[in-house]
Design a protein around this motif. Sequence first.
Motif, PDB file in Angstrom:
ATOM      1  N   LYS A   1       0.827  -1.215   0.000  1.00  0.00           N
ATOM      2  CA  LYS A   1       0.000   0.000   0.000  1.00  0.00           C
ATOM      3  C   LYS A   1       0.858   1.262   0.000  1.00  0.00           C
ATOM      4  O   LYS A   1       0.452   2.299  -0.521  1.00  0.00           O
ATOM      5  N   GLU A   2       2.040   1.172   0.584  1.00  0.00           N
ATOM      6  CA  GLU A   2       2.964   2.310   0.564  1.00  0.00           C
ATOM      7  C   GLU A   2       3.592   2.486  -0.809  1.00  0.00           C
ATOM      8  O   GLU A   2       3.920   3.603  -1.214  1.00  0.00           O
ATOM      9  N   ALA A   3       3.756   1.381  -1.521  1.00  0.00           N
ATOM     10  CA  ALA A   3       4.484   1.409  -2.791  1.00  0.00           C
ATOM     11  C   ALA A   3       3.596   1.657  -4.002  1.00  0.00           C
ATOM     12  O   ALA A   3       4.044   2.247  -4.994  1.00  0.00           O
ATOM     13  N   LEU A   4       2.344   1.198  -3.953  1.00  0.00           N
ATOM     14  CA  LEU A   4       1.482   1.223  -5.129  1.00  0.00           C
ATOM     15  C   LEU A   4       0.072   1.677  -4.762  1.00  0.00           C
ATOM     16  O   LEU A   4      -0.392   1.411  -3.652  1.00  0.00           O
ATOM     17  N   PRO A   5      -0.622   2.321  -5.696  1.00  0.00           N
ATOM     18  CA  PRO A   5      -2.031   2.652  -5.463  1.00  0.00           C
ATOM     19  C   PRO A   5      -2.874   1.375  -5.445  1.00  0.00           C
ATOM     20  O   PRO A   5      -2.489   0.345  -6.001  1.00  0.00           O
ATOM     21  N   ASP A   6      -4.038   1.463  -4.832  1.00  0.00           N
ATOM     22  CA  ASP A   6      -4.888   0.280  -4.691  1.00  0.00           C
ATOM     23  C   ASP A   6      -5.219  -0.371  -6.026  1.00  0.00           C
ATOM     24  O   ASP A   6      -5.229  -1.602  -6.148  1.00  0.00           O
ATOM     25  N   VAL A   7      -5.502   0.436  -7.042  1.00  0.00           N
ATOM     26  CA  VAL A   7      -5.876  -0.147  -8.332  1.00  0.00           C
ATOM     27  C   VAL A   7      -4.717  -0.944  -8.921  1.00  0.00           C
ATOM     28  O   VAL A   7      -4.923  -1.996  -9.538  1.00  0.00           O
TER      29      VAL A   7
ATOM     30  N   ALA B   1      -2.537  -8.424  -8.342  1.00  0.00           N
ATOM     31  CA  ALA B   1      -3.083  -9.669  -7.794  1.00  0.00           C
ATOM     32  C   ALA B   1      -3.798 -10.474  -8.868  1.00  0.00           C
ATOM     33  O   ALA B   1      -3.651 -11.701  -8.952  1.00  0.00           O
ATOM     34  N   PHE B   2      -4.565  -9.790  -9.718  1.00  0.00           N
ATOM     35  CA  PHE B   2      -5.304 -10.481 -10.772  1.00  0.00           C
ATOM     36  C   PHE B   2      -4.354 -11.097 -11.790  1.00  0.00           C
ATOM     37  O   PHE B   2      -4.492 -12.260 -12.172  1.00  0.00           O
ATOM     38  N   ILE B   3      -3.376 -10.330 -12.228  1.00  0.00           N
ATOM     39  CA  ILE B   3      -2.448 -10.823 -13.248  1.00  0.00           C
ATOM     40  C   ILE B   3      -1.650 -12.021 -12.738  1.00  0.00           C
ATOM     41  O   ILE B   3      -1.520 -13.038 -13.423  1.00  0.00           O
ATOM     42  N   VAL B   4      -1.116 -11.913 -11.521  1.00  0.00           N
ATOM     43  CA  VAL B   4      -0.306 -13.014 -10.993  1.00  0.00           C
ATOM     44  C   VAL B   4      -1.139 -14.278 -10.838  1.00  0.00           C
ATOM     45  O   VAL B   4      -0.702 -15.380 -11.220  1.00  0.00           O
ATOM     46  N   THR B   5      -2.344 -14.162 -10.301  1.00  0.00           N
ATOM     47  CA  THR B   5      -3.144 -15.369 -10.085  1.00  0.00           C
ATOM     48  C   THR B   5      -3.635 -15.972 -11.400  1.00  0.00           C
ATOM     49  O   THR B   5      -3.738 -17.195 -11.518  1.00  0.00           O
ATOM     50  N   THR B   6      -3.908 -15.142 -12.399  1.00  0.00           N
ATOM     51  CA  THR B   6      -4.311 -15.723 -13.683  1.00  0.00           C
ATOM     52  C   THR B   6      -3.139 -16.429 -14.361  1.00  0.00           C
ATOM     53  O   THR B   6      -3.338 -17.449 -15.037  1.00  0.00           O
ATOM     54  N   TYR B   7      -1.926 -15.927 -14.167  1.00  0.00           N
ATOM     55  CA  TYR B   7      -0.783 -16.618 -14.761  1.00  0.00           C
ATOM     56  C   TYR B   7      -0.374 -17.838 -13.955  1.00  0.00           C
ATOM     57  O   TYR B   7       0.218 -18.787 -14.505  1.00  0.00           O
ATOM     58  N   ALA B   8      -0.700 -17.860 -12.669  1.00  0.00           N
ATOM     59  CA  ALA B   8      -0.536 -19.108 -11.919  1.00  0.00           C
ATOM     60  C   ALA B   8      -1.473 -20.165 -12.488  1.00  0.00           C
ATOM     61  O   ALA B   8      -1.110 -21.345 -12.611  1.00  0.00           O
ATOM     62  N   GLN B   9      -2.669 -19.738 -12.882  1.00  0.00           N
ATOM     63  CA  GLN B   9      -3.603 -20.642 -13.552  1.00  0.00           C
ATOM     64  C   GLN B   9      -3.033 -21.101 -14.896  1.00  0.00           C
ATOM     65  O   GLN B   9      -3.113 -22.290 -15.240  1.00  0.00           O
ATOM     66  N   SER B  10      -2.458 -20.177 -15.652  1.00  0.00           N
ATOM     67  CA  SER B  10      -1.858 -20.545 -16.938  1.00  0.00           C
ATOM     68  C   SER B  10      -0.745 -21.565 -16.748  1.00  0.00           C
ATOM     69  O   SER B  10      -0.605 -22.506 -17.545  1.00  0.00           O
ATOM     70  N   ALA B  11       0.056 -21.381 -15.714  1.00  0.00           N
ATOM     71  CA  ALA B  11       1.134 -22.329 -15.430  1.00  0.00           C
ATOM     72  C   ALA B  11       0.570 -23.710 -15.139  1.00  0.00           C
ATOM     73  O   ALA B  11       1.076 -24.730 -15.629  1.00  0.00           O
ATOM     74  N   THR B  12      -0.495 -23.758 -14.349  1.00  0.00           N
ATOM     75  CA  THR B  12      -1.125 -25.034 -14.017  1.00  0.00           C
ATOM     76  C   THR B  12      -1.710 -25.694 -15.262  1.00  0.00           C
ATOM     77  O   THR B  12      -1.538 -26.899 -15.485  1.00  0.00           O
TER      78      THR B  12
END
Length: 206
Positions: free
Chosen positions: A153-159, A165-176
């Motif tokens: 939260k200190e480093a990045l805006p909420d959006v 979070a969305f990008i990382v979890t969707t690519y974890a799905q792609s990896a699977t």
Amino acid sequence: MPRLEQVSRAEAGSPRILETYDKHFGDRDPVAEPGTHAGTPGNWWTVFALDPQLFGVMLDRQAWQFSEERKLPPKLRELAVARAGWVGGSTFVYSQHCRLLRRLGIEEERIAAIPSWSSEDFWSPVERVVLGFADDLVAGGGRVSDRRFAALKEALPDVAILELAFIVTTYAQSATLARALRLEYDDVPDPVVDRSVGTANGVSRG
């Protein structure tokens, strides 16, 4: 070979599928003559073409993540996705996003350090928290400490955090998916095998 059927150019009726085939394979049939312009086998696309709507979801995800409207900086995005690919055990996801990091001008030393990022001191504070967050999402299954989230939260805006979070979890799905369906560079035997076969009583004496 992939574990599912692939859709040839002649069998592809969707305009979006055909446009994508043209983009990645030229005028070739990607099943009869595999290989994208980027050098990958290309069977991610030919297998997803089994379901034109799902194929469209993959295209829409790409368009969304690469849009200039995104608030997450591209270098942080690709750093996190490359780490997600490595943690998720996908050579395909990891390699593709290392390639994108090179396009963005990231030094080879830093790309090579992604597997052992926490042992290196050249990452900026925001890079460290993004890499750690990627680990929390993939290896930790989404268990993110309050301390980590406060640093985010200190480093990045909420959006931007939501996008990350969305990008990382969707690519974890792609990896699977790539590993399970044996797609692209993940068309490899399982590395965990029973080596006790042929030893006395199934127990190694080494």
